[in-house]
Design a protein around this motif. Structure first.
Motif, PDB file in Angstrom:
ATOM      1  N   GLY A 665       0.828  -1.210   0.000  1.00 17.90           N
ATOM      2  CA  GLY A 665       0.000   0.000   0.000  1.00 17.90           C
ATOM      3  C   GLY A 665       0.861   1.258   0.000  1.00 17.90           C
ATOM      4  N   TRP A 666       1.939   1.198   0.771  1.00 19.71           N
ATOM      5  CA  TRP A 666       2.877   2.331   0.829  1.00 19.71           C
ATOM      6  C   TRP A 666       3.438   2.606  -0.558  1.00 19.71           C
ATOM      7  CZ3 TRP A 666       8.017   3.449  -0.041  1.00 19.71           C
ATOM      8  CH2 TRP A 666       8.558   4.534   0.657  1.00 19.71           C
ATOM      9  N   MET A 669       0.957   4.329  -2.731  1.00 23.70           N
ATOM     10  CA  MET A 669       0.799   5.729  -2.340  1.00 23.70           C
ATOM     11  C   MET A 669       1.955   6.567  -2.890  1.00 23.70           C
ATOM     12  SD  MET A 669      -1.597   7.067  -0.706  1.00 23.70           S
ATOM     13  CE  MET A 669      -1.837   8.812  -0.582  1.00 23.70           C
ATOM     14  N   THR A 817      -3.473   2.555   7.386  1.00 26.72           N
ATOM     15  CA  THR A 817      -4.373   3.576   6.843  1.00 26.72           C
ATOM     16  C   THR A 817      -3.883   4.981   7.186  1.00 26.72           C
ATOM     17  OG1 THR A 817      -5.969   2.065   7.799  1.00 26.72           O
ATOM     18  CG2 THR A 817      -6.816   3.782   6.390  1.00 26.72           C
ATOM     19  N   GLU A 819      -0.879   5.818   8.080  1.00 22.55           N
ATOM     20  CA  GLU A 819       0.419   6.031   7.427  1.00 22.55           C
ATOM     21  C   GLU A 819       0.238   6.567   6.002  1.00 22.55           C
ATOM     22  OE1 GLU A 819       2.693   2.423   7.033  1.00 22.55           O
ATOM     23  OE2 GLU A 819       3.269   2.717   9.126  1.00 22.55           O
ATOM     24  N   ASN A 820      -0.677   5.936   5.261  1.00 22.20           N
ATOM     25  CA  ASN A 820      -0.885   6.373   3.882  1.00 22.20           C
ATOM     26  C   ASN A 820      -1.498   7.764   3.825  1.00 22.20           C
ATOM     27  OD1 ASN A 820       0.241   4.110   2.819  1.00 22.20           O
ATOM     28  ND2 ASN A 820      -1.686   3.021   2.563  1.00 22.20           N
TER      29      ASN A 820
END
Ligand code: HEM
Ligand SMILES: [Cu+2]
Length: 847
Positions: A665-666, A669, A817, A819-820
């Motif tokens: 996910g990171w 992003m 979540t 973090e993003n």
């Protein structure tokens, strides 16, 4: 590590597999029966749908081409009138470029990559499914405008001032702008999936150096989309805003410049040709070695050539503007650079020829081989005419004549459509139960190949005789009649060739379980036996052609003797490996079938299309619904560490949840920030470009600018916002605890960021600046629009994260979540600060 696993004799695992394992996998990866298959997110299903839709657009745009050719067959024809002809060539060009060529390549990525990487799926299956549906709905509506007289008429490159409201009243141009802007967003979503997929879901042992060439070409392809598409998205925003609200970006009288459009458009448009061609070259680099039964000659050189071509193609956009009166020096530079880009393409062509020449036995002349050879011929001719038009004096002669129509079709059809047909014939047995017919395939090839040359070769001549492109008819006296008649006959031969392919497809192709596992004796992983779950287990790879170098691999993998032969978390999952050397890092839990992404796509498309016809309130309602659907869908994404580490075989145990820079996910992003960054760079370019073109509308003294207290206030609010989010991250507590200041910090951080943008906009209004006054003013407000839309996303994500906090889904461990969100906030703050420096510092500090 690769060797040690083999040496230790851990793989292939010789223990018998427990009963019921395969059935469980099948159940988990199954597609819903009946019409509910539309909720599927599995790449095999979605990729096929994607490819089918792209091919349908090819056929539709091809039918329009036949209408054009019929109209042009004889002089003074009045089959279609001028207005309709203009719509038809615009929709033909736009559909071929945006709705066929790019999506077809993305579709092949979604369809082939998981198999080539022996991954169960790419990391964001729902995102791809969303992108596909958005594209099908948006594209379908866009195409249908040609039946209602609502289609754009400005050509696929939509040059202003022709496309400004003055000369293009009505909604026609808006359909192009919103339709295309929207479809590009779906292309970007697909590109993110492809990049993260290639970098992170390769099988253990498949270091980057062992990545199949198609993977490399898709990596370059997706990277180019991330860099190039934002430029045209910005351009379409400019043009749509100018058409709707009168902010003058392109109107010369108010300091705008129609050439700004050309710069932005061709900064995207030239790379677009390579975006289309490079993946096709990657496909050819997979087919040729199989047909020659020998490894590709010069693998590393080809990879370098792919990257170099992608890189240099960004420096060439000005060669589309040689006839616009730009300075001679820049023409000389871009002319030389344009000729130089033939080198990387040449390297690839020579490497294919060398591979064919070093064939172990005889190069097999199958249908895919024929299409590859056809491509070599046609693409080379197109490349030669390309070098011709790269020369400025020649370009001045040939510009906007049928010579260019011939050139561009030689490059695009040779470079992309022929490889695509090779692909259809080559990979069909991987997807379906049967090969396509070799006999019909040869008919299809010869009709297409001969028809193509009969149709387009004469256009070189009619062009040199002066026939301009985009004319709906011509007079008897021009003497172009015979050439055009031949061209039209050729076009019908192409049509016949495509028809043969469609008949072949209907007669011989069945989707379903695999029939012949590896009919061409290829060396790469997509020819492992597969089912809906992809391969039964994920192999350990030790070479570039594992099926040639690791005998018995297919049987081992299919018997579940490699990694992840089961479903340890009981849901869809695949292995995530490290970027360079593909060491196993964690097991990613992936979403299953669902409605969220589908409804989100429907509402997003509805929102854009309603906006086009200016039905604002229903459009906004659809927008809200689209966001709601997206939120419902991402709600389940962050599954948390609940399932604990799981064994994947060979004595390796992996976590099922990671956060920070390891997480996929990171990565997504960060790539998204790359998209936003290139959009903003295009904006900075526009700002300085228009300043050099019309400095007279720029402020003459600092008096007309807001006082410096305002930007200072805005800047502090941006910084405070970012700091509050950083702090919120720090307050995250152990699972189960919900400290009340977390939502407080997140909420005030979001508000602070929103106020920052508000202040930046309001102070210009206070100082008397109005966006429709001049190009300068329009650009100043545009900065607010660009950062404002990021902040809008921040606000929504903040509400989302706060909701997760209250439902116990956000804590120190389960923090992806937030973090993003933080990444986005930091990016928005950075862009906001740069914007303040730009619009308040420049040209103030030059005055
Ligand atoms: C399959 C057979 C095809 C035929 C017979 C065909 C025919 C034509 C013709 C006659 C025009 C010129 C319209 C004019 O200037 O008056 C045209 C324009 C164009 N075609 Fe095709 N085409 C074919 C396939 C393709 C493909 C595969 C692509 C791209 C992947 C493509 C992209 C374009 C573009 C970008 C234009 C320029 C449109 C504009 O000027 O705005 N065509 N085509
Ligand atoms: Cu170009």
């Amino acid at each position: 590590m690769a060797d040690s696993i083999q040496e230790r004799g851990v793989l292939p695992n010789s223990l018998p597999r427990p009963a019921g394992e395969k059935e469980q996998l099948l159940r988990i990866w199954s597609t819903p029966p009946g019409w509910r298959w539309i909720t599927a997110v599995n790449n095999t299903v979605v990729g096929l749908l994607y490819l089918g839709a792209a091919f349908a657009f090819f056929v539709l745009a091809g039918l329009l081409a036949l209408v054009m050719r019929t109209q042009l067959a004889v002089p003074d024809n009045d089959l279609v009138g001028q207005d309709l002809y203009n719509q038809i060539f615009t929709v033909h060009g736009t559909t071929m470029m945006f709705l066929f060529a790019v999506p077809a390549m993305e579709a092949l990525g979604v369809l082939l990559l998981p198999q080539m990487l022996a991954a169960r799926d790419l990391p964001f299956p729902r995102l791809s499914a969303f992108a596909v549906w958005a594209y099908i709905i948006g594209g379908g509506v866009f195409f249908s405008t040609v039946f209602y007289g609502l289609a754009p008429k400005g050509g696929w490159f939509m040059y202003p001032p022709l496309t400004l409201t003055e000369y293009s009243p009505g909604d026609n141009a808006d359909f192009w702008l919103l339709g295309i802007g929207f479809i590009e967003i779906s292309a970007i979503a697909g590109a993110i999936e492809i990049i993260v997929g290639i970098l992170r879901t390769r099988p253990p042992g498949m270091s980057l150096d062992k990545l199949p060439v198609f993977g490399w070409s898709m990596l370059v392809f997706a990277g180019m989309i991330v860099l190039a598409f934002p430029a045209v998205i910005l351009a379409t925003m400019f043009l749509e805003i100018e058409r709707s609200f009168g902010w003058p970006f392109f109107t010369a009288a108010q300091g705008g410049d129609p050439l700004l459009w050309q710069h932005l458009f061709w900064f995207f448009g030239h790379p677009e040709v390579y975006i289309i061609f490079l993946p096709a070259a990657g496909l050819v680099s997979m087919i040729v070695p199989t047909m020659a039964q020998t490894p590709l000659v010069g693998y590393r050189l080809i990879v370098v050539a792919l990257i170099a071509a992608g890189f240099f193609s960004f420096g060439l956009w000005v060669h589309h503007m040689f006839a616009t009166g730009i300075p001679a020096l820049s023409m000389a530079f871009f002319s030389a650079a344009s000729m130089a880009v033939a080198v990387p393409s040449g390297i690839q062509v020579f490497s294919w020829i060398a591979t064919i020449a070093s064939a172990k036995e005889r190069f097999r002349l199958t249908t895919p081989s024929l299409f590859v050879l056809g491509m070599l011929f046609i693409f080379t001719v197109g490349g030669l005419t390309g070098v011709m038009v790269a020369m400025v004096p020649f370009d001045w002669q040939a510009h906007d004549t049928y010579f260019i129509v011939a050139h561009l079709h030689y490059v695009l059809i040779g470079g992309m459509v022929f490889p695509l047909f090779a692909t259809f014939y080559y990979w069909a047995p991987m997807i379906g139960t049967r090969r396509l017919s070799e006999r019909l395939g040869k008919w299809c090839f010869w009709l297409f190949f001969i028809g193509f040359n009969v149709s387009f070769m004469p256009m070189h001549v009619s062009g040199l005789l002066g026939m301009p492109r985009r004319v709906w008819t011509y007079s008897e006296a021009s003497g172009w009649g015979a050439l055009n008649l031949v061209s039209t006959l050729g076009a019908y031969l192409i049509g016949a060739g495509v028809l043969v392919f469609i008949i072949d497809l209907i007669r011989n192709f069945r989707v379903g379980e695999n029939g012949e596992p590896n009919p061409w004796q290829a060396g790469t992983l997509e020819w492992l036996p597969t089912d809906l779950y992809s391969t039964r287990s994920i192999p350990h790879v030790t070479s570039r052609e594992p099926l040639w170098m690791q005998p018995g691999l297919a049987e081992e993998v299919d018997a579940g003797r490699h990694y992840l032969p089961n479903a340890p978390t009981g849901a869809r999952e695949t292995i995530v490996t490290s970027v360079i050397d593909a060491r196993p890092q964690y097991v990613i839990q992936m979403p299953g079938n669902g409605w969220g992404h589908l409804l989100a796509a429907v509402f997003t498309a509805a929102c854009f299309l309603l906006l086009t016809i200016k039905v604002v309130v229903p459009a906004l309602i659809c927008g809200v619904l689209a966001i709601a659907c997206c939120l419902a869908w991402v709600w389940e994404l962050d599954k948390g560490p609940g399932k604990g580490p799981v064994p994947i075989g060979a004595g390796i145990t992996l976590p099922v949840y990671v956060t920070g820079p390891t997480g996929h996910g990171w990565w997504a992003m960060v790539i998204l920030m790359g998209v936003a960054g290139s959009l903003y760079l295009a904006y900075l370019f526009s700002y300085f470009y228009l300043w050099t073109v019309s400095p007279r509308v720029w402020p003459a003294s600092a008096q007309s600018l807001p006082d410096l207290e305002w930007p200072a206030l805005s800047a502090s609010l941006f910084i405070a916002g970012a700091a509050l989010f950083a702090l919120a991250q720090k307050t995250l507590a152990a699972p189960g605890r919900k400290p009340f200041w977390t939502p407080l910090l997140i909420g005030s951080g979001a508000l602070s960021t929103a106020f920052a943008v508000g202040v930046a906009i309001v102070c210009h209004w206070q100082a008397g600046l109005r966006p429709s006054a001049s190009s300068y003013a329009a650009l100043v407000y545009m900065d607010g629009v660009l950062t404002g839309q990021l902040v809008f996303a921040v606000l929504i994500m903040s509400l989302f994260v706060i909701a997760r906090h209250f439902t116990g889904k956000l804590d120190r461990v389960r923090s992806a979540t937030l973090e993003n969100t933080n990444l986005l906030v930091y990016y928005a703050a950075a862009q906001g600060l740069i914007g303040l420096l730009l619009v308040h510092g420049f040209p103030r500090w030059l005055l």
